[in-house]
Design a protein around this motif. Structure first.
Motif, PDB file in Angstrom:
ATOM      1  N   PHE A  73       0.823  -1.205   0.000  1.00 24.47           N
ATOM      2  CA  PHE A  73       0.000   0.000   0.000  1.00 24.47           C
ATOM      3  C   PHE A  73       0.859   1.259   0.000  1.00 24.47           C
ATOM      4  N   LEU A  74       1.919   1.275   0.781  1.00 29.99           N
ATOM      5  CA  LEU A  74       2.788   2.451   0.823  1.00 29.99           C
ATOM      6  C   LEU A  74       3.471   2.671  -0.525  1.00 29.99           C
ATOM      7  N   ALA A  75       3.891   1.588  -1.172  1.00 32.44           N
ATOM      8  CA  ALA A  75       4.504   1.710  -2.492  1.00 32.44           C
ATOM      9  C   ALA A  75       3.497   2.262  -3.499  1.00 32.44           C
ATOM     10  N   ARG A  98       2.549 -10.509  -7.974  1.00 30.10           N
ATOM     11  CA  ARG A  98       2.130 -11.285  -6.797  1.00 30.10           C
ATOM     12  C   ARG A  98       1.288 -12.504  -7.177  1.00 30.10           C
ATOM     13  N   HIS A  99       0.262 -12.311  -7.988  1.00 25.11           N
ATOM     14  CA  HIS A  99      -0.720 -13.376  -8.184  1.00 25.11           C
ATOM     15  C   HIS A  99      -0.437 -14.250  -9.409  1.00 25.11           C
ATOM     16  N   GLN A 109      12.383  -5.464  -3.669  1.00 29.37           N
ATOM     17  CA  GLN A 109      12.690  -5.524  -5.091  1.00 29.37           C
ATOM     18  C   GLN A 109      11.440  -5.765  -5.933  1.00 29.37           C
ATOM     19  N   THR A 110      10.425  -6.397  -5.358  1.00 27.84           N
ATOM     20  CA  THR A 110       9.188  -6.659  -6.100  1.00 27.84           C
ATOM     21  C   THR A 110       8.511  -5.346  -6.489  1.00 27.84           C
ATOM     22  N   ASN A 116       9.369  -0.196 -12.361  1.00 28.51           N
ATOM     23  CA  ASN A 116      10.110  -0.173 -13.620  1.00 28.51           C
ATOM     24  C   ASN A 116       9.230  -0.650 -14.778  1.00 28.51           C
ATOM     25  N   GLN A 117       8.491  -1.735 -14.575  1.00 29.03           N
ATOM     26  CA  GLN A 117       7.619  -2.266 -15.622  1.00 29.03           C
ATOM     27  C   GLN A 117       6.486  -1.296 -15.959  1.00 29.03           C
ATOM     28  N   ALA A 118       6.053  -0.521 -14.962  1.00 28.02           N
ATOM     29  CA  ALA A 118       4.964   0.434 -15.168  1.00 28.02           C
ATOM     30  C   ALA A 118       5.427   1.732 -15.817  1.00 28.02           C
TER      31      ALA A 118
END
Length: 203
Positions: A73-75, A98-99, A109-110, A116-118
């Protein structure tokens, strides 16, 4: 009728499907956070008046699910600072990691990979992520909004007229046409004068 906002939790696979549905429909509702950890906490028998609040908890204490929820949530709050589209793309990428990818939300790192992907400005993302106090304040407002609405599960969609309901479905729609049929069925049930509140299959 399109959703004006949607409440979700990164821990929930149904919320992931709900956000993928939003993406397939090509709409951009406001993303709102609801914590299943907070909502189901033993100290919160009254969801509308929670005593135990996730946004006030230490980042490295409590069960893994609690830490993963808060960290994610913070990220997402940090991604929000780069605009609605950046927030949506980050959210989708983190949910997919995640899913679909079975990645650990407690691994910092996740979230970095999702940013980065976004296509986020990753330098700004890291800077904003470091301002934890401000992110917690923003998260607390989201969770308070969810509590006042009476959200109990994710995804919960809110329509422009203020109607809101939880929608749980078992498979991602195959394409945009299937997504549209699913959404139109949901809206038809929600706005019907039959006043249907619950449809649930036995297991």
């Amino acid at each position: 009728m399109q959703p004006s906002s949607v409440y979700f939790d990164f821990l929930c696979p149904y919320a992931w499907r709900g956000l993928e549905l939003v993406s397939q429909l090509g709409v951009r509702p406001q993303l709102k956070h609801f914590s299943l950890v907070q909502g189901n906490h033993a100290q919160n028998p009254d969801r509308k008046n929670p005593v135990w609040k996730l946004a006030a908890q230490p980042l490295t204490e409590g069960p893994d699910s609690q830490q993963a929820s808060l960290r994610s949530f913070l990220a997402a709050q940090a991604a929000r600072l780069q605009g609605n589209e950046a927030e949506l793309q980050f959210t989708l990428q983190l949910l997919r990691l995640r899913h679909d990818g079975r990645r650990d939300l407690n691994d910092p790192q996740t979230a970095r990979e999702a940013a980065n992907q976004a296509g986020l400005d990753t330098g700004r993302f890291e800077t904003d992520l470091a301002d934890e106090a401000s992110l917690r304040e923003s998260l607390a407002r989201d969770l308070n909004d969810a509590a006042q609405l009476g959200v109990f599960g994710t995804p919960t969609f809110v329509l422009p007229d203020g109607q809101a309901a939880y929608l749980r479905f078992s498979q991602l729609p195959a394409d945009e046409s299937a997504a549209r049929r699913l959404w139109d069925t949901y809206v038809t049930v929600l706005t019907s004068d039959a006043n249907i509140e619950t449809i649930k299959r036995p297991r």
